[in-house]
Design a protein around this motif. Structure first.
Motif, short mmCIF file in Angstrom:
data_model
loop_
_atom_site.label_atom_id
_atom_site.label_comp_id
_atom_site.label_asym_id
_atom_site.label_seq_id
_atom_site.Cartn_x
_atom_site.Cartn_y
_atom_site.Cartn_z
N VAL A 126 0.87 -1.18 0.00
CA VAL A 126 0.00 0.00 0.00
C VAL A 126 0.90 1.23 0.00
O VAL A 126 1.78 1.36 0.86
CB VAL A 126 -0.93 0.03 1.22
CG1 VAL A 126 -1.86 1.25 1.15
CG2 VAL A 126 -1.75 -1.25 1.32
N VAL A 127 0.69 2.10 -0.97
CA VAL A 127 1.51 3.32 -1.08
C VAL A 127 0.59 4.53 -0.98
O VAL A 127 -0.37 4.67 -1.75
CB VAL A 127 2.29 3.35 -2.41
CG1 VAL A 127 3.10 4.65 -2.50
CG2 VAL A 127 3.20 2.14 -2.52
N PHE A 128 0.89 5.40 -0.03
CA PHE A 128 0.15 6.64 0.15
C PHE A 128 1.02 7.79 -0.37
O PHE A 128 2.12 8.02 0.15
CB PHE A 128 -0.16 6.90 1.62
CG PHE A 128 -1.08 5.89 2.25
CD1 PHE A 128 -2.45 6.04 2.18
CD2 PHE A 128 -0.56 4.79 2.93
CE1 PHE A 128 -3.30 5.11 2.77
CE2 PHE A 128 -1.40 3.86 3.53
CZ PHE A 128 -2.78 4.02 3.45
N VAL A 129 0.54 8.50 -1.39
CA VAL A 129 1.23 9.70 -1.83
C VAL A 129 0.73 10.84 -0.95
O VAL A 129 -0.40 11.29 -1.08
CB VAL A 129 0.98 9.99 -3.32
CG1 VAL A 129 1.63 11.31 -3.71
CG2 VAL A 129 1.55 8.86 -4.17
N ASN A 130 1.56 11.25 -0.04
CA ASN A 130 1.23 12.28 0.93
C ASN A 130 1.69 13.64 0.39
O ASN A 130 1.46 13.94 -0.76
CB ASN A 130 1.87 11.93 2.28
CG ASN A 130 1.24 12.64 3.46
OD1 ASN A 130 1.33 13.84 3.59
ND2 ASN A 130 0.63 11.87 4.35
N SER A 131 2.37 14.44 1.17
CA SER A 131 2.78 15.77 0.77
C SER A 131 3.76 16.30 1.80
O SER A 131 3.77 15.85 2.95
CB SER A 131 1.56 16.70 0.68
OG SER A 131 1.95 18.06 0.60
N GLY A 132 4.56 17.28 1.38
CA GLY A 132 5.36 17.98 2.38
C GLY A 132 4.49 18.60 3.45
O GLY A 132 4.91 18.76 4.61
N ARG A 166 2.56 -9.65 5.91
CA ARG A 166 3.60 -9.30 4.94
C ARG A 166 3.08 -8.34 3.86
O ARG A 166 3.49 -8.38 2.71
CB ARG A 166 4.20 -10.56 4.30
CG ARG A 166 4.96 -11.43 5.29
CD ARG A 166 5.62 -12.64 4.63
NE ARG A 166 6.59 -12.25 3.61
CZ ARG A 166 7.83 -11.85 3.86
NH1 ARG A 166 8.25 -11.74 5.11
NH2 ARG A 166 8.64 -11.55 2.86
N VAL A 167 2.17 -7.48 4.27
CA VAL A 167 1.73 -6.38 3.41
C VAL A 167 2.56 -5.15 3.79
O VAL A 167 2.57 -4.72 4.94
CB VAL A 167 0.23 -6.07 3.60
CG1 VAL A 167 -0.17 -4.81 2.84
CG2 VAL A 167 -0.61 -7.25 3.13
N ARG A 168 3.27 -4.62 2.82
CA ARG A 168 4.14 -3.47 3.09
C ARG A 168 3.36 -2.17 2.91
O ARG A 168 2.41 -2.09 2.12
CB ARG A 168 5.35 -3.50 2.16
CG ARG A 168 6.20 -4.75 2.35
CD ARG A 168 7.48 -4.70 1.56
NE ARG A 168 7.25 -4.80 0.12
CZ ARG A 168 8.23 -4.78 -0.78
NH1 ARG A 168 9.49 -4.63 -0.40
NH2 ARG A 168 7.96 -4.88 -2.08
N VAL A 169 3.77 -1.14 3.63
CA VAL A 169 3.11 0.16 3.59
C VAL A 169 4.16 1.25 3.50
O VAL A 169 5.10 1.29 4.31
CB VAL A 169 2.22 0.39 4.83
CG1 VAL A 169 1.56 1.77 4.77
CG2 VAL A 169 1.17 -0.71 4.96
N VAL A 220 10.43 0.24 2.37
CA VAL A 220 10.70 1.68 2.38
C VAL A 220 9.50 2.30 3.09
O VAL A 220 8.45 2.49 2.49
CB VAL A 220 10.86 2.23 0.95
CG1 VAL A 220 11.14 3.74 1.02
CG2 VAL A 220 11.95 1.50 0.20
N SER A 221 9.64 2.59 4.37
CA SER A 221 8.48 3.03 5.15
C SER A 221 8.09 4.46 4.81
O SER A 221 6.89 4.78 4.69
CB SER A 221 8.75 2.89 6.64
OG SER A 221 9.87 3.68 7.01
N ASP A 222 9.07 5.35 4.64
CA ASP A 222 8.80 6.75 4.35
C ASP A 222 9.85 7.25 3.35
O ASP A 222 11.04 6.97 3.51
CB ASP A 222 8.87 7.61 5.62
CG ASP A 222 7.82 7.23 6.64
OD1 ASP A 222 6.70 7.77 6.55
OD2 ASP A 222 8.12 6.38 7.50
N LEU A 223 9.39 8.00 2.36
CA LEU A 223 10.30 8.51 1.34
C LEU A 223 9.96 9.97 1.08
O LEU A 223 8.84 10.31 0.69
CB LEU A 223 10.15 7.70 0.05
CG LEU A 223 10.99 8.17 -1.15
CD1 LEU A 223 12.48 8.05 -0.84
CD2 LEU A 223 10.64 7.38 -2.40
#
Length: 229
Positions: A126-132, A166-169, A220-223
Motif C-alpha cells: 500500500v503506497v500513500f502519496v502524501n505531501s510535504g 507481509r503487506v508493506r506500507v 521503504v516506510s517513508d520517502l
C-alpha cells in the motif's frame, strides 16, 4: 506481471504512474470519478480495468468494488488522488473541511479496508502519496495539511497491523510537483509558478516504481522527495 489498483490516474502524478506501469507490462485497475472519466482512462490505457466511484462518497466504494469481478490479488494499492483547497482556518467552513478530509483521508481508509484481502493474498504493498504538508503545515492550507498529517497516522497504524500478513506500507512525501493542483494553488496564493524548480510527475512516478520494486525483505516506510537537480 504485477497488478496494481490506482487512484488519481486522470492527471499529474497518477497519470505518470499509470503510464510508467503500463509501459512495463503491469496490469492496472483505475478508479474513476464518473463514467466519462472512466472512458477517457480506457482510451488512454486500453489494457486497464476501470472502477467508477467518487472518493467524495466513501460509503459507495463497497458497492463499486465488490462483486465477482473484483480483483482477487493485488500487488499494490496506490493512493494518489487528492484535493487541496486554499483557506485560512478562520475562513474555512465545515464544507471545506468535510470535502478535504473525506477525499484525502476517509476514502483512502475505506478503499484500503475493502482491498486488504486482495493485498494480503499477494503479500502486496500500500503506497500513500502524501505531501510535504503532511510533515510541516503551511499557512492557508490547514484542512489540507490536517488531512495529510492524519494520512501519515493511518499509514503508520496500517504498517504495524499488516506486518504479520507481509503487506508493506509506504508513505511518499513529494515537494512541489508540476501538476494542475500545484498550479491552482500558486494562482490562489498569487504566486508565480516556475515548473523548472519543481519535480515532474514522471520523477515522482519513478520513485513510486522504485518503492514497489524494492526486494521483499525490506520496506521503504517513508520517502521524502524534494526538487533539485
Amino acid at each position: 506481471m504485477a497488478t496494481h489498483f490506482l487512484t488519481g490516474a486522470g492527471s499529474g502524478i497518477g497519470a505518470a504512474t499509470a503510464e510508467l506501469l503500463t509501459a512495463r507490462g503491469d496490469r492496472l485497475w483505475l478508479l474513476a470519478r464518473d463514467e466519462p472519466t472512466a472512458g477517457r482512462l480506457r482510451e488512454q490505457f486500453p489494457t486497464c480495468r476501470t472502477v467508477v466511484a467518487d472518493l467524495a462518497q466513501p460509503a459507495a466504494l463497497a458497492a463499486a468494488i465488490g462483486g465477482p469481478d473484483a480483483p482477487a490479488r493485488l500487488d499494490s494499492l496506490l493512493h494518489v488522488a487528492g484535493v487541496a483547497d486554499w483557506g485560512p482556518v478562520g475562513d474555512s467552513d465545515h464544507e471545506l473541511w468535510d470535502r478535504t478530509l473525506t477525499v484525502n483521508l476517509l476514502a483512502p481508509a475505506e478503499l484500503t479496508r475493502l482491498l486488504l484481502p486482495a493485498l494480503r493474498a499477494a503479500q502486496g504493498h500500500v503506497v500513500f502519496v502524501n505531501s510535504g504538508a503532511g510533515l510541516h503545515a503551511p499557512p492557508g492550507l490547514g484542512a489540507y495539511a490536517a488531512s495529510k498529517f492524519a494520512l501519515k497516522a493511518l499509514a503508520e497504524s496500517l504498517r504495524a497491523e499488516e506486518h504479520p500478513h507481509r503487506v508493506r506500507v509506504t508513505t511518499v512525501y513529494p515537494g512541489e510537483v508540476d501538476t494542475p493542483m500545484q498550479r491552482r494553488l500558486h494562482a490562489r496564493f498569487q504566486l508565480d509558478f516556475d515548473p523548472s524548480v519543481c519535480l515532474t510527475p514522471q520523477s515522482v512516478a519513478a520513485a513510486l516504481a522504485t518503492v514497489l520494486d524494492h526486494p521483499h525483505d525490506g520496506t521503504v516506510s517513508d520517502l521524502m522527495l524534494r526538487p533539485g537537480g
